[in-house]
Design an enzyme around this catalytic site. Structure first.
Site, PDB file in Angstrom:
ATOM      1  N   ASN A   9      52.196  46.053  32.615  1.00 39.59           N
ATOM      2  CA  ASN A   9      51.555  45.185  31.621  1.00 39.59           C
ATOM      3  C   ASN A   9      50.399  45.978  31.029  1.00 39.59           C
ATOM      4  O   ASN A   9      49.361  46.133  31.658  1.00 39.59           O
ATOM      5  CB  ASN A   9      51.065  43.904  32.298  1.00 39.59           C
ATOM      6  CG  ASN A   9      50.251  43.040  31.351  1.00 39.59           C
ATOM      7  OD1 ASN A   9      50.200  43.296  30.143  1.00 39.59           O
ATOM      8  ND2 ASN A   9      49.611  42.009  31.881  1.00 39.59           N
ATOM      9  N   LYS A  11      48.518  45.290  28.620  1.00 41.87           N
ATOM     10  CA  LYS A  11      47.438  44.447  28.081  1.00 41.87           C
ATOM     11  C   LYS A  11      47.019  44.980  26.701  1.00 41.87           C
ATOM     12  O   LYS A  11      47.858  45.508  25.975  1.00 41.87           O
ATOM     13  CB  LYS A  11      46.279  44.378  29.090  1.00 41.87           C
ATOM     14  CG  LYS A  11      46.778  43.985  30.501  1.00 41.87           C
ATOM     15  CD  LYS A  11      45.689  43.639  31.463  1.00 41.87           C
ATOM     16  CE  LYS A  11      46.293  43.253  32.814  1.00 41.87           C
ATOM     17  NZ  LYS A  11      45.312  42.835  33.797  1.00 41.87           N
ATOM     18  N   HIS A  93      50.007  34.621  32.073  1.00 44.18           N
ATOM     19  CA  HIS A  93      49.103  35.582  32.712  1.00 44.18           C
ATOM     20  C   HIS A  93      47.729  34.943  32.882  1.00 44.18           C
ATOM     21  O   HIS A  93      47.298  34.155  32.039  1.00 44.18           O
ATOM     22  CB  HIS A  93      49.000  36.867  31.876  1.00 44.18           C
ATOM     23  CG  HIS A  93      48.319  37.957  32.644  1.00 44.18           C
ATOM     24  ND1 HIS A  93      46.947  38.026  32.743  1.00 44.18           N
ATOM     25  CD2 HIS A  93      48.803  38.978  33.393  1.00 44.18           C
ATOM     26  CE1 HIS A  93      46.629  39.063  33.526  1.00 44.18           C
ATOM     27  NE2 HIS A  93      47.734  39.653  33.922  1.00 44.18           N
ATOM     28  N   GLU A  95      44.878  35.979  32.393  1.00 41.87           N
ATOM     29  CA  GLU A  95      43.946  36.186  31.269  1.00 41.87           C
ATOM     30  C   GLU A  95      44.243  35.201  30.132  1.00 41.87           C
ATOM     31  O   GLU A  95      43.336  34.755  29.430  1.00 41.87           O
ATOM     32  CB  GLU A  95      44.032  37.649  30.797  1.00 41.87           C
ATOM     33  CG  GLU A  95      43.355  38.576  31.799  1.00 41.87           C
ATOM     34  CD  GLU A  95      44.019  39.926  31.989  1.00 41.87           C
ATOM     35  OE1 GLU A  95      44.756  40.380  31.090  1.00 41.87           O
ATOM     36  OE2 GLU A  95      43.815  40.530  33.064  1.00 41.87           O
ATOM     37  N   GLU A 165      50.060  36.819  41.122  1.00 44.07           N
ATOM     38  CA  GLU A 165      48.899  37.638  40.824  1.00 44.07           C
ATOM     39  C   GLU A 165      47.628  36.880  41.213  1.00 44.07           C
ATOM     40  O   GLU A 165      47.129  36.050  40.429  1.00 44.07           O
ATOM     41  CB  GLU A 165      48.839  37.980  39.329  1.00 44.07           C
ATOM     42  CG  GLU A 165      50.038  38.754  38.822  1.00 44.07           C
ATOM     43  CD  GLU A 165      49.711  39.590  37.578  1.00 44.07           C
ATOM     44  OE1 GLU A 165      49.999  40.782  37.602  1.00 44.07           O
ATOM     45  OE2 GLU A 165      49.138  39.044  36.614  1.00 44.07           O
ATOM     46  N   GLY A 171      42.447  43.814  38.410  1.00 42.52           N
ATOM     47  CA  GLY A 171      41.474  44.726  37.829  1.00 42.52           C
ATOM     48  C   GLY A 171      40.215  44.913  38.660  1.00 42.52           C
ATOM     49  O   GLY A 171      39.227  45.446  38.174  1.00 42.52           O
ATOM     50  N   SER A 210      45.720  44.977  41.241  1.00 37.11           N
ATOM     51  CA  SER A 210      45.225  46.233  41.823  1.00 37.11           C
ATOM     52  C   SER A 210      46.286  46.970  42.632  1.00 37.11           C
ATOM     53  O   SER A 210      45.973  47.638  43.621  1.00 37.11           O
ATOM     54  CB  SER A 210      43.969  45.990  42.663  1.00 37.11           C
ATOM     55  OG  SER A 210      42.910  45.509  41.836  1.00 37.11           O
TER      56      SER A 210
END
Ligand code: 13P
Length: 247
Positions: A9, A11, A93, A95, A165, A171, A210
């Site tokens: 991904n 992003k 996702h 985000e 996730e 991240g 991560s």
């Protein structure tokens, strides 16, 4: 037997030049037994799709609209993504959920639209740090999956991929332990099995957060971890391929 899938991904990262170099690097390398997919920013889908045409590497989008067509400024339809060569579309996702306020119901509608158009949704689920500390991971993940089950029924999962996730691992360099991740993956599979054991056994459940070349092998050795959805480490061809080789 579920084939291991390593999906990148990207992003909102890269330029035309860096994306071209990244795809060239991935194509030139060895992914071992893993299936690969990459999810570039939408403006680069056609470019990347063209470069992948002579490979087995699949193309995916980072989101998909919940409507067919019309006055939905800024959105991209499932049919457009299909036409651009996508096999996958990420939905839900964290985000999108946290920064763009996508609800479980909106995510489910996006998932449904992907399925209806022959795209395989990669449904992201996972708990925040606060939820993790409260010990409500299973309840959070169950609610996220229930919204999709309400929309499509279990049949929608026949062509879907799930990505667990944990938001606190995305991240941050903090990774869920293989045992803890496995427990959530097994919970998700068990939840689907309550509706259809065949689909539950077949659906691939990826871990994301991560994941890198050093921790991938331990995560991927778990019975219900069928691959990874990789953020930062998917932006370097060598790192991405090293994760793939751990499958
Ligand atoms: P990182 O691998 O950078 O933690 O991101 C994971 C992710 O969000 C993939 O969708």
């Amino acid at each position: 037997m579920r084939a291991g899938l390593i999906a990148g991904n990207w992003k909102m990262n890269g330029s035309l030049q860096s994306v071209t170099e990244l795809v060239e690097g991935i194509k030139a390398g060895d992914a071992g037994k893993a299936e690969l997919a990459v999810c570039p920013p939408a403006v680069f889908l056609m470019k990347v799709g063209g470069m992948l045409a002579d490979t087995d590497i699949a193309l995916g989008a980072q989101n998909v609209c919940n409507r067919d067509a019309g006055a939905f400024t800024g959105e991209i339809s499932a049919a457009m993504l299909k036409e651009s060569g996508c096999r996958y579309a990420i939905v839900g996702h964290s985000e999108r959920r946290s920064l763009y306020l996508e609800s479980d119901q909106l995510v489910a509608a996006r998932f449904e639209m992907a399925v209806k158009n022959g795209l395989a949704p990669i449904l992201c689920v996972g708990e925040t740090l606060y939820e993790h500390e409260q010990g409500v991971t299973e309840a959070v993940v169950a609610k996220q999956i229930d919204a999709v089950l309400d929309a499509t029924g279990i049949a929608g999962f026949a062509q879907a991929v799930i990505a667990y996730e944990p938001v606190w691992a995305i991240g941050t360099g903090l990774v869920a332990s293989p045992e803890k991740a496995q427990a959530v993956h097994a919970f998700i599979r068990g939840k689907l099995a309550a509706s259809d054991s065949g689909i539950a056994q077949q659906v691939r459940i990826l871990y994301g957060g991560s994941m890198n070349a050093s921790n991938a092998a331990d995560l991927l050795s778990q019975a219900d971890i069928d691959g990874g959805l990789i953020g930062g480490a998917s932006l370097k061809a060598d790192d991405f391929l090293a994760i793939a080789q751990s499958v």
